[in-house]
Design a protein around this motif. Structure first.
Motif, PDB file in Angstrom:
ATOM      1  N   ARG A 206      -6.641  10.512  11.034  1.00 48.29           N
ATOM      2  CA  ARG A 206      -6.343   9.085  10.864  1.00 48.29           C
ATOM      3  C   ARG A 206      -7.495   8.204  11.363  1.00 48.29           C
ATOM      4  N   VAL A 207      -8.528   8.819  11.937  1.00 47.54           N
ATOM      5  CA  VAL A 207      -9.615   8.065  12.573  1.00 47.54           C
ATOM      6  C   VAL A 207     -10.943   8.358  11.881  1.00 47.54           C
ATOM      7  N   ILE A 208     -11.716   7.292  11.610  1.00 46.78           N
ATOM      8  CA  ILE A 208     -13.092   7.400  11.117  1.00 46.78           C
ATOM      9  C   ILE A 208     -14.013   6.939  12.247  1.00 46.78           C
ATOM     10  N   TYR A 209     -15.050   7.722  12.526  1.00 45.71           N
ATOM     11  CA  TYR A 209     -15.948   7.395  13.635  1.00 45.71           C
ATOM     12  C   TYR A 209     -17.406   7.560  13.197  1.00 45.71           C
ATOM     13  N   PHE A 210     -18.241   6.585  13.549  1.00 41.49           N
ATOM     14  CA  PHE A 210     -19.678   6.714  13.319  1.00 41.49           C
ATOM     15  C   PHE A 210     -20.436   5.823  14.293  1.00 41.49           C
ATOM     16  N   GLN A 211     -21.739   6.043  14.414  1.00 41.32           N
ATOM     17  CA  GLN A 211     -22.604   5.240  15.279  1.00 41.32           C
ATOM     18  C   GLN A 211     -23.633   4.503  14.434  1.00 41.32           C
ATOM     19  N   THR A 212     -23.956   3.282  14.846  1.00 44.12           N
ATOM     20  CA  THR A 212     -24.980   2.494  14.158  1.00 44.12           C
ATOM     21  C   THR A 212     -25.419   1.357  15.080  1.00 44.12           C
TER      22      THR A 212
END
Length: 296
Positions: free
Chosen positions: A250-256
């Motif tokens: 249920r979770v989308i995670y990324f770094q930017t």
């Protein structure tokens, strides 16, 4: 040898109004630590921002911010916009104290003063959202509205419990919002329950909400929660307490370090627990923008 000049900006109502009763002892401890300290007591919103700007113009060496996350956010907004920025010291006395948690700063004023007196500074990232700055979190979604909907009076009487009371009140009315997110690292378009752009690992008292986040790595940790049922949302919250929610489908995670968030709906923005306007908005991570005092 000249003693370093410090400006102490404090909110007399934060943390159930306990700080101001200890103020004489705090000033004595800081003076004994070698500082020449003057004070500014806030009476209204944004006064801490203006006081921090003036401290920069007056060429203070340090600015000490005493209060909760709202007061800290105002001080950071005042410092971050200026070219010459004094080193920041924190005396946490609010309800949640996310920045203090992220920096492992003690709530006890004596220990906080000890850290300030050591004068050990590290560089810290600052988030920029349009013309506003944030240090912990930028968020959008119905749940993020809780922090600025809770009155100061309720926080004074109930402390952290005030946020849980407001959260339970909003749970039955939670609906997903449509977001369009673009960044050099990841794009997304669709419905979400929540969008969090985290600069630190401590958000809303959850110390593991962004478990991989760091205050000086030069990137945001972005967390999106897909549409889910109320039981699924409650389960996610329990996973977040343990820092296990990033494993959920249920979770989308990324770094930017740079992203833009838009929506066809009217979506309010939360910056460090305060109202930050509405979408669309661009976000940029300013690497090592401020120096902050921490324990050795």
């Amino acid at each position: 040898m000249r003693r370093p000049r410090a400006r102490l900006i404090y909110n007399p109502t934060s943390g159930r109004e306990a700080f101001k009763s200890n103020l004489p002892s705090i000033l004595d401890t800081l003076e004994r630590g070698g500082y020449e300290v003057s004070t500014f007591m806030t009476h209204a919103q944004n006064e801490a921002t203006e006081a921090a700007k003036q401290a920069c113009l007056d060429e203070f060496d340090y600015v000490f911010a005493a209060g909760g996350d709202g007061t800290i956010n105002e001080v950071i907004n005042g410092l971050s916009i200026m070219e010459n920025r004094p080193t920041l010291g924190i005396l946490p006395s609010g309800t949640t104290n996310d920045l203090a948690r992220a920096l492992n700063l003690p709530r006890d004023w004596k220990k906080s003063c000890e850290i300030i007196n050591q004068r050990n500074a590290i560089p810290m990232d600052v988030g920029l959202a349009g013309s506003g700055y944030f240090i912990n979190i930028a968020g959008c979604g119905r749940m993020t509205e809780i922090t600025y909907e809770v009155s100061s009076k309720l926080k004074t009487h109930l402390g952290q419990l005030a946020y849980y009371v407001k959260g339970l009140e909003k749970l039955p009315r939670l609906k997903p919002i449509h977001l369009d997110i673009t960044s050099p690292d990841f794009d997304f378009e669709g419905k979400t329950m929540l969008c969090l752009i985290a600069n630190s690992n401590s958000v809303g008292g959850f110390e593991k909400l962004a478990p991989q986040a760091s205050l000086n790595d030069g990137v945001f940790d972005v967390i999106l929660v897909k549409p889910c049922t109320l039981p699924e949302l409650v389960h996610l919250a329990t996973m977040a307490v343990r820092g296990e929610h990033l494993q959920s489908d249920r979770v989308i995670y990324f770094q930017t370090d740079l992203l833009t968030v838009q929506s066809p709906e009217t979506v309010e923005l939360n910056l460090d627990g305060e109202y930050g306007g509405v979408l669309p908005q661009s976000f940029r991570c300013l690497k090592h923008h401020l120096n902050v005092l921490v324990g050795r």
